[in-house]
Design a protein around this motif. Structure first.
Motif, PDB file in Angstrom:
ATOM      1  N   HIS A  91       0.847  -1.326  -0.144  1.00  0.00           N
ATOM      2  CA  HIS A  91       0.049  -0.027  -0.092  1.00  0.00           C
ATOM      3  C   HIS A  91       0.791   1.121   0.013  1.00  0.00           C
ATOM      4  O   HIS A  91       0.451   2.390  -0.628  1.00  0.00           O
ATOM      5  CB  HIS A  91      -1.140   0.094   1.181  1.00  0.00           C
ATOM      6  N   ILE A  92       2.061   0.916   0.806  1.00  0.00           N
ATOM      7  CA  ILE A  92       3.000   2.217   0.513  1.00  0.00           C
ATOM      8  C   ILE A  92       3.330   2.678  -0.987  1.00  0.00           C
ATOM      9  O   ILE A  92       3.404   3.750  -1.223  1.00  0.00           O
ATOM     10  CB  ILE A  92       4.013   2.022   1.439  1.00  0.00           C
ATOM     11  N   VAL A  93       4.092   1.529  -1.353  1.00  0.00           N
ATOM     12  CA  VAL A  93       4.271   1.742  -2.908  1.00  0.00           C
ATOM     13  C   VAL A  93       3.183   2.145  -3.577  1.00  0.00           C
ATOM     14  O   VAL A  93       3.409   3.040  -4.697  1.00  0.00           O
ATOM     15  CB  VAL A  93       4.998   0.445  -3.377  1.00  0.00           C
ATOM     16  N   ASN A  94       2.165   1.663  -3.667  1.00  0.00           N
ATOM     17  CA  ASN A  94       0.884   2.011  -4.387  1.00  0.00           C
ATOM     18  C   ASN A  94       0.707   3.570  -4.589  1.00  0.00           C
ATOM     19  O   ASN A  94       0.164   4.054  -5.287  1.00  0.00           O
ATOM     20  CB  ASN A  94      -0.229   1.302  -3.782  1.00  0.00           C
ATOM     21  N   MET A  95       1.067   4.130  -3.234  1.00  0.00           N
ATOM     22  CA  MET A  95       0.870   5.540  -3.301  1.00  0.00           C
ATOM     23  C   MET A  95       1.667   6.174  -4.325  1.00  0.00           C
ATOM     24  O   MET A  95       1.088   7.509  -4.723  1.00  0.00           O
ATOM     25  CB  MET A  95       1.304   6.073  -1.747  1.00  0.00           C
TER      26      MET A  95
ATOM     27  N   ASN B 296       3.262   2.465 -15.908  1.00  0.00           N
ATOM     28  CA  ASN B 296       3.391   1.109 -16.277  1.00  0.00           C
ATOM     29  C   ASN B 296       4.948   0.566 -16.455  1.00  0.00           C
ATOM     30  O   ASN B 296       5.140  -0.751 -16.256  1.00  0.00           O
ATOM     31  CB  ASN B 296       2.733   0.414 -17.124  1.00  0.00           C
ATOM     32  N   ASN B 297       5.986   1.633 -16.714  1.00  0.00           N
ATOM     33  CA  ASN B 297       7.395   1.321 -16.794  1.00  0.00           C
ATOM     34  C   ASN B 297       7.843   1.045 -15.350  1.00  0.00           C
ATOM     35  O   ASN B 297       7.260   1.448 -14.568  1.00  0.00           O
ATOM     36  CB  ASN B 297       8.219   2.586 -17.423  1.00  0.00           C
ATOM     37  N   PHE B 298       8.791   0.129 -15.130  1.00  0.00           N
ATOM     38  CA  PHE B 298       9.483  -0.093 -13.869  1.00  0.00           C
ATOM     39  C   PHE B 298      10.085   1.169 -13.549  1.00  0.00           C
ATOM     40  O   PHE B 298      10.842   1.905 -14.305  1.00  0.00           O
ATOM     41  CB  PHE B 298      10.283  -1.036 -14.101  1.00  0.00           C
ATOM     42  N   SER B 299       9.836   1.715 -12.427  1.00  0.00           N
ATOM     43  CA  SER B 299      10.424   2.849 -11.851  1.00  0.00           C
ATOM     44  C   SER B 299      10.541   2.614 -10.403  1.00  0.00           C
ATOM     45  O   SER B 299       9.772   1.778  -9.743  1.00  0.00           O
ATOM     46  CB  SER B 299       9.822   4.046 -12.372  1.00  0.00           C
ATOM     47  N   ASN B 300      11.131   3.628  -9.454  1.00  0.00           N
ATOM     48  CA  ASN B 300      11.178   3.559  -7.988  1.00  0.00           C
ATOM     49  C   ASN B 300      11.263   5.024  -7.621  1.00  0.00           C
ATOM     50  O   ASN B 300      12.106   5.233  -6.922  1.00  0.00           O
ATOM     51  CB  ASN B 300      12.494   2.819  -7.648  1.00  0.00           C
ATOM     52  N   GLU B 301      10.260   5.589  -7.701  1.00  0.00           N
ATOM     53  CA  GLU B 301       9.884   6.841  -7.084  1.00  0.00           C
ATOM     54  C   GLU B 301       9.903   6.967  -5.527  1.00  0.00           C
ATOM     55  O   GLU B 301      10.376   7.952  -5.083  1.00  0.00           O
ATOM     56  CB  GLU B 301       8.760   7.485  -7.540  1.00  0.00           C
ATOM     57  N   VAL B 302       9.749   5.925  -4.944  1.00  0.00           N
ATOM     58  CA  VAL B 302       9.779   5.738  -3.512  1.00  0.00           C
ATOM     59  C   VAL B 302      11.116   5.809  -2.937  1.00  0.00           C
ATOM     60  O   VAL B 302      11.504   6.600  -1.855  1.00  0.00           O
ATOM     61  CB  VAL B 302       9.094   4.689  -2.818  1.00  0.00           C
ATOM     62  N   LEU B 303      12.161   5.318  -3.885  1.00  0.00           N
ATOM     63  CA  LEU B 303      13.358   5.412  -3.609  1.00  0.00           C
ATOM     64  C   LEU B 303      13.754   6.987  -3.723  1.00  0.00           C
ATOM     65  O   LEU B 303      14.788   7.397  -3.182  1.00  0.00           O
ATOM     66  CB  LEU B 303      14.385   4.540  -4.421  1.00  0.00           C
ATOM     67  N   THR B 304      13.247   7.644  -4.596  1.00  0.00           N
ATOM     68  CA  THR B 304      13.727   8.952  -4.951  1.00  0.00           C
ATOM     69  C   THR B 304      13.315   9.876  -3.710  1.00  0.00           C
ATOM     70  O   THR B 304      14.178  10.623  -3.034  1.00  0.00           O
ATOM     71  CB  THR B 304      12.866   9.736  -6.090  1.00  0.00           C
ATOM     72  N   VAL B 305      12.288   9.806  -3.127  1.00  0.00           N
ATOM     73  CA  VAL B 305      11.822  10.385  -1.779  1.00  0.00           C
ATOM     74  C   VAL B 305      12.608   9.922  -0.814  1.00  0.00           C
ATOM     75  O   VAL B 305      13.196  10.783   0.083  1.00  0.00           O
ATOM     76  CB  VAL B 305      10.321  10.363  -1.582  1.00  0.00           C
ATOM     77  N   TYR B 306      13.094   8.711  -0.557  1.00  0.00           N
ATOM     78  CA  TYR B 306      13.854   8.327   0.436  1.00  0.00           C
ATOM     79  C   TYR B 306      15.222   8.980   0.356  1.00  0.00           C
ATOM     80  O   TYR B 306      15.687   9.313   1.321  1.00  0.00           O
ATOM     81  CB  TYR B 306      13.861   6.601   0.383  1.00  0.00           C
ATOM     82  N   GLN B 307      15.680   8.836  -0.918  1.00  0.00           N
ATOM     83  CA  GLN B 307      16.979   9.605  -0.840  1.00  0.00           C
ATOM     84  C   GLN B 307      17.050  11.097  -0.716  1.00  0.00           C
ATOM     85  O   GLN B 307      18.114  11.826  -0.391  1.00  0.00           O
ATOM     86  CB  GLN B 307      17.716   9.216  -2.248  1.00  0.00           C
TER      87      GLN B 307
ATOM     88  N   HIS C 218      15.292   8.477 -10.339  1.00  0.00           N
ATOM     89  CA  HIS C 218      14.504   7.707 -10.383  1.00  0.00           C
ATOM     90  C   HIS C 218      13.066   8.138 -10.267  1.00  0.00           C
ATOM     91  O   HIS C 218      12.262   7.244 -10.582  1.00  0.00           O
ATOM     92  CB  HIS C 218      14.468   6.907  -8.933  1.00  0.00           C
ATOM     93  N   PHE C 219      12.964   9.299 -10.594  1.00  0.00           N
ATOM     94  CA  PHE C 219      11.730   9.792 -10.609  1.00  0.00           C
ATOM     95  C   PHE C 219      11.246   9.848 -12.387  1.00  0.00           C
ATOM     96  O   PHE C 219      11.236  10.639 -12.985  1.00  0.00           O
ATOM     97  CB  PHE C 219      11.723  11.248 -10.284  1.00  0.00           C
ATOM     98  N   THR C 220      10.632   8.596 -12.583  1.00  0.00           N
ATOM     99  CA  THR C 220      10.270   8.379 -14.258  1.00  0.00           C
ATOM    100  C   THR C 220       8.880   8.428 -14.538  1.00  0.00           C
ATOM    101  O   THR C 220       8.294   9.163 -15.212  1.00  0.00           O
ATOM    102  CB  THR C 220      10.937   7.280 -14.869  1.00  0.00           C
ATOM    103  N   SER C 221       8.075   7.825 -13.544  1.00  0.00           N
ATOM    104  CA  SER C 221       6.476   7.761 -13.480  1.00  0.00           C
ATOM    105  C   SER C 221       6.071   9.089 -13.213  1.00  0.00           C
ATOM    106  O   SER C 221       4.908   9.388 -13.543  1.00  0.00           O
ATOM    107  CB  SER C 221       6.050   6.795 -12.763  1.00  0.00           C
ATOM    108  N   ILE C 222       6.524   9.843 -12.340  1.00  0.00           N
ATOM    109  CA  ILE C 222       6.248  11.018 -11.865  1.00  0.00           C
ATOM    110  C   ILE C 222       6.970  12.175 -12.391  1.00  0.00           C
ATOM    111  O   ILE C 222       8.081  12.167 -12.219  1.00  0.00           O
ATOM    112  CB  ILE C 222       6.204  11.050 -10.156  1.00  0.00           C
TER     113      ILE C 222
END
Length: 799
Positions: free
Chosen positions: A172-176, A401-412, A428-432
Motif C-alpha cells: 500500500h505504501i508503494v501503491n501511493m 507502467n514502466n518499472f521505476s522507483n519513485e519511493v527510492l527518490t523520496v527516500y534519498q 529514479h523519478f520517471t513515472s512522476i
C-alpha cells in the motif's frame, strides 16, 4: 385532565431524554477519534523511546534514536490524524471505492485496476533494499497497532460507511507512488474532446486548436541544448481523473517553485519557495511533519498520508520543491479487433491475443460481487469502454507502467547532502514528472526536470494507428539528457508549469504547458529587487496581479473604444480602463474582466460546436485558452466568424463587443445597475469540502465542510484560486501548501497549508490554519531542537 397532563409530562420528559441521549451519542461519534496528544503510549516492537512534540498547530516533530523506531512512530502518528483519508487513497490504488462509497463507481474501480498499481508495486518491493523494506514494515506496524488499539475509536466515516480499516501493508505504501503518477498523467479528456471536434469542424479550424510553441517564449531551461536540432514538437493532452478530484485526493497538478542564490538574498544564503496547486478540500492532501533521528536523519516538510517519507521539504543540508512538468506521458492507439474473436487485435498483419483479466468487484449494498473483464494489448489496457468510445477499441501506453522507483527518490531526497546526491535521487523519478527545484546551505541552487520522457515517432496530437508497431515507444530519454540548471549566472531558477525548453531541445516533452503568465509575473517580481527577503517571497506567493489580464484588457479596451455603450457599459468600461490588473475580491474590475473573457470564449467557439461539445471544450480549459491567447496576438482566426450569421463576417472586435455587452447585461440583472458596487469576491468563493460533504445530513451534523470564503486571484495569478469553466467562480483549486525555506537558518523558514493537521472534523486542528492561509499569513517551520521544544504545546512519548 390530571392524567393527561401527567402523561404529557412523561412524554416530554422521554423526548428530552431522547434528544439529550441523541446529542450525546452523536457527539461521541464525532469526537471519539480525537487523539490525546499528551499521552504516554506503549508501542510494541520499539527498541528505544520516541518523543513527539507538537506545536500550536499540532504539527508533529518526531524524535527517535533510530530510523526503525522513527518510522513505526510515523505510522502511528499519521494514523492518529488521517486514518480514513489514508484508507480512501488506498482504495483508489486498489480499485475498491464502490465497495464502501457508491455502487456507481464500479467502472472507475475497473479502470483503476487496469492501471495495475499493485502489479508494479510488487516488482518494486522485490527490488527494494532490505533497509528500506524494514522502514516500510515498521511504518505499517505503527499504523496497524493504532488500528488494533482503536477499534472502538475509529473516525466517524468508518462508522457511517459501515466498515473497518484492513491492516496496512508495504504494498500500500508503494501503491501511493503509482497513485501520484496517475494523478499527473496527461491525456484522455482533451484527446477525446479534440477527436470529437475534428469530426465536426474543418481541418483549418481544428489545426488552430493545436498549440503553437512560437507563442510560448518563457522556457524553464532557456539555454539547455539550445543549438541542437530537434524532433518535431506538435501536441499533447492532459488528463485529470474526475473521481480522484471529486474525492479531494489530487496530488500534483499546477504549481510554482523558485530559488535564488545568496547573491540575490539579503541573508547571503539561498532561499527556496514552493507552492503546489491542487484541489482544495478538507482534509488537505498534505500532512506536515518533522522527522529526526539523533545524529542522523533530520527532515521536515509535507508527507502524503499512507507512506512515510517527506515528499517536499528540507533536511539539514538541502531543500527541494516540485512543479508538474505537464509531460505528455500517455499515448492512445486505435486498435482493430477481430470480428470473429473479440479477444484478438491486429498487429503488423497478424491477429494477436489480448490478455484478459477477470476482476471481481465488491459493491456496497450488493450480496454478490460484480465480475468485469480488463483486456490488455502489448502496450497496455484497452480503455475504450471506460469512456463510451463506441465502435472502436482504444488501448493506452503510460509511463506509469514502466518499472521505476519513485519511493527510492523520496527516500534519498530526505537524506541528500548536495547537488550530486540530489540528482541521483531525482534520477529514479520517471513515472512522476516534476521540475524539482534545489537549494543548499553551501550556497548552490538548481532545477532538474525529472521524468520518463517517451521517445516516439509520429504526431501524438490524436489517437495513433494501433495495427502497427511503428508508433510504439522506443524507450525513454536518458536522465542525463533531461533539462537542468545549476547555479545560473542570474542567480535564479523558477518554474510554473510553463514550457520546459526552447526549440533546440531534441526530444518532444509536451505542448499543453500552462501559458507563461504566472512564470512571467514570478520572474518580474524576482528581478524587481537586487536582494530578496522572506517577506518578498511571501508577496510573490500571494500575488494577485494578473499578467494574463494585463495582456487581454488592453485588447478589450482597444476593441471597445469608440463603440456605442449604454450607461452601465460606459461605467464598466471606465473601470476596466483604470484597472491595475489586481484580482482583488473587493473590486469590480476582476469580475467584469473575467466574465468578458469567458463570454469571448463562448462567442468564438459555441456557434461551431453547439451546447454539448462546447461544454466539453471548456472543461479542457487549456484548449480554448491557448487559441484565444494566439488570437490576442494575431487578431485573426477562422473561429472568429459567427457561422449563424449570413450577411457578416465577424472579427475579434465584434466578438469582444458582444462578450462585453453580455457580461454587463448579466451582472446588471444579477448585481444591480451600478457596476462600481460590484465585487469579485461576491461571486468568487472558496469552499473546503470533505469527500462526504455533499451529503446534506453529514454536512450539517458533522460539520465536515468549511466556507464559503470570498477570495482574490484566479487561475491565471501566481496565487491561484481557480474555478472550473463549467461552474463559474466557485473556486476549488489553489495552493495546497506554501513553503519558504531559508538555507542560512532553517528556523527562519515559514509555511502554511489551507486546512490543518487533523483529518477529524471535530478536532480544533481540522482547519485551524485556514484563516491564516486566506489572510496570506504563515507560521514558523520549526527545525532546531531548541526551537521545537520552545514552541511545543503537546508531548507524546512512545515507549
Amino acid at each position: 385532565m390530571r392524567a393527561f397532563k401527567f402523561i404529557l409530562k412523561i412524554v416530554l420528559f422521554v423526548l428530552i431524554i431522547a434528544v439529550i441521549a441523541g446529542y450525546l451519542f452523536l457527539n461521541h461519534i464525532k469526537t471519539k477519534a480525537i487523539p490525546d496528544y499528551n499521552a504516554t503510549i506503549d508501542l510494541e516492537n520499539m527498541t528505544d523511546k520516541v518523543v513527539v512534540f507538537r506545536d500550536q498547530y499540532a504539527i508533529p516533530h518526531i524524535y527517535a534514536q533510530n530510523e526503525t523506531d522513527l518510522y513505526r512512530a510515523v505510522g502511528y502518528v499519521t494514523a492518529q490524524d488521517r486514518l480514513w483519508q489514508m484508507d480512501l487513497i488506498r482504495r483508489v490504488t486498489l480499485g475498491r471505492l464502490s465497495e464502501v462509497l457508491d455502487p456507481g463507481l464500479v467502472e472507475a474501480d475497473r479502470m483503476l485496476r487496469a492501471l495495475n498499481f499493485s502489479g508494479k508495486s510488487e516488482k518494486i518491493l522485490a527490488a527494494t533494499d532490505p533497509e528500506i523494506l524494514g522502514h516500510f514494515e515498521a511504518y505499517c506496524d505503527g499504523v496497524n497497532q493504532f488500528i488494533e488499539s482503536h477499534q472502538k475509536k475509529l473516525p466517524f466515516e468508518f462508522i457511517l460507511l459501515g466498515y473497518k480499516p484492513e491492516p496496512w501493508e508495504p504494498l500500500h505504501i508503494v501503491n501511493m507512488i503509482g497513485y501520484m503518477a496517475w494523478d499527473l498523467a496527461m491525456s484522455w479528456d482533451i484527446e477525446v474532446t479534440l477527436y470529437k471536434i475534428s469530426q465536426k469542424v474543418d481541418e483549418e479550424k481544428f489545426m488552430e486548436l493545436i498549440p503553437d510553441m512560437d507563442y510560448q517564449q518563457a522556457p524553464i531551461f532557456p539555454d539547455f541544448m539550445k543549438n541542437n536540432p530537434g524532433l518535431e514538437l506538435q501536441s499533447a493532452f492532459s488528463e485529470i481523473n474526475t473521481t480522484i478530484k471529486r474525492l479531494g485526493l489530487e496530488v500534483f497538478s499546477g504549481s510554482n517553485n523558485w530559488a535564488v542564490s545568496g547573491e540575490k538574498s539579503e541573508s547571503g544564503y539561498p532561499m527556496l519557495a514552493n507552492d503546489m496547486h491542487l484541489g482544495l478540500n478538507a482534509p488537505g492532501v498534505w500532512y506536515q511533519m518533522h522527522q529526526m533521528v539523533e545524529g542522523g536523519l533530520n527532515v521536515t516538510g509535507v508527507v502524503l498520508p499512507g507512506q512515510p517519507f517527506v515528499v517536499c521539504g528540507h533536511n539539514k543540508d538541502i531543500a527541494w520543491g516540485m512543479t508538474n512538468v505537464m509531460l505528455d506521458d500517455i499515448d492512445f492507439y486505435m486498435e482493430t479487433i477481430n470480428p470473429e474473436n473479440e479477444n484478438q487485435y491486429l498487429l503488423n498483419g497478424e491477429w494477436k491475443e489480448l490478455k484478459v483479466i477477470e476482476e471481481s468487484i465488491n459493491v456496497k449494498g450488493e450480496d454478490e460481487p460484480v465480475v468485469v473483464k480488463n483486456k490488455f494489448t502489448h502496450r497496455g489496457p484497452v480503455i475504450s469502454d471506460f469512456r463510451n468510445a463506441h465502435n472502436r477499441a482504444i488501448s493506452m501506453r503510460w509511463t506509469g507502467n514502466n518499472f521505476s522507483n519513485e519511493v527510492l527518490t523520496v527516500y534519498q531526497l530526505n537524506r541528500a547532502t548536495n547537488w550530486e546526491e540530489f540528482r541521483e535521487a531525482a534520477s529514479h523519478f520517471t513515472s512522476i514528472a516534476q521540475n524539482i527545484v534545489y537549494a543548499d546551505k553551501e550556497g548552490n541552487i538548481g532545477m532538474q526536470l525529472s521524468a520518463g520522457v517517451p521517445i516516439r515517432e509520429g504526431n501524438p496530437a490524436l489517437i495513433y494507428q494501433g495495427d502497427t508497431t511503428l508508433y510504439d515507444w522506443k524507450g525513454l530519454v536518458p536522465f542525463d539528457e533531461l533539462p537542468r540548471s545549476y547555479n545560473p549566472e542570474n542567480g535564479m531558477v523558477s518554474s510554473a508549469n510553463n514550457r520546459s525548453v526552447g526549440d533546440g531541445y531534441p526530444y518532444y516533452i509536451s505542448s499543453w504547458f500552462d501559458l507563461p503568465n504566472r512564470i512571467e509575473r514570478i520572474r518580474e517580481m524576482l528581478s524587481a529587487k537586487e536582494k530578496l527577503t522572506v517577506n518578498d517571497f511571501k508577496e510573490i506567493q500571494n500575488d494577485h496581479l494578473s499578467v494574463f489580464a494585463r495582456k487581454f484588457t488592453t485588447v478589450f479596451i482597444a476593441a471597445l473604444e469608440g463603440t456605442e455603450l449604454n450607461n452601465a457599459e460606459l461605467t464598466a468600461f471606465e473601470i476596466l480602463k483604470n484597472w491595475d490588473y489586481q484580482m482583488d475580491k473587493e473590486e469590480a474590475a476582476p469580475l467584469i474582466f473575467e466574465k468578458t473573457y469567458n463570454n469571448l470564449m463562448k462567442a468564438v467557439f459555441h456557434d461551431e460546436l453547439g451546447d454539448e461539445l462546447y461544454a466539453e471544450l471548456i472543461i479542457q480549459d487549456l484548449v480554448p485558452t491557448y487559441l484565444l491567447d494566439k488570437i490576442r496576438v494575431t487578431r485573426s482566426s477562422a473561429w472568429l466568424d459567427d457561422v449563424t450569421t449570413i450577411d457578416k463576417t465577424e472579427n475579434l472586435e465584434d466578438n469582444i463587443l458582444k462578450a462585453f455587452n453580455s457580461a454587463v447585461s448579466q451582472y446588471t440583472e444579477e448585481l444591480g445597475n451600478d457596476p462600481t458596487v460590484w465585487k469579485w469576491g461576491d461571486l468568487h468563493k472558496l469552499s473546503l469540502k470533505h469527500p462526504m460533504g455533499n451529503n446534506r445530513m453529514i454536512k450539517s451534523l458533522f460539520g465536515v465542510n468549511r466556507g464559503p470564503f470570498s477570495v482574490d486571484g484566479s487561475y491565471h495569478t501566481v496565487c491561484p484560486f481557480s474555478y472550473p469553466m463549467n461552474d463559474e467562480y466557485t473556486s476549488n483549486h489553489g495552493a495546497s501548501e506554501r513553503h519558504i525555506f531559508t538555507c542560512g537558518n532553517w528556523d527562519e523558514s515559514e509555511t502554511i497549508i489551507p486546512t490543518g493537521t487533523s483529518g477529524i472534523p471535530s478536532s480544533r486542528f481540522y482547519c485551524n490554519q485556514t484563516q491564516m492561509y486566506l489572510n496570506s499569513e504563515y507560521h514558523p517551520d520549526l527545525f532546531s531542537m531548541g526551537a521545537v521544544k520552545k514552541g511545543a504545546k503537546f508531548k507524546t512519548v512512545f515507549k
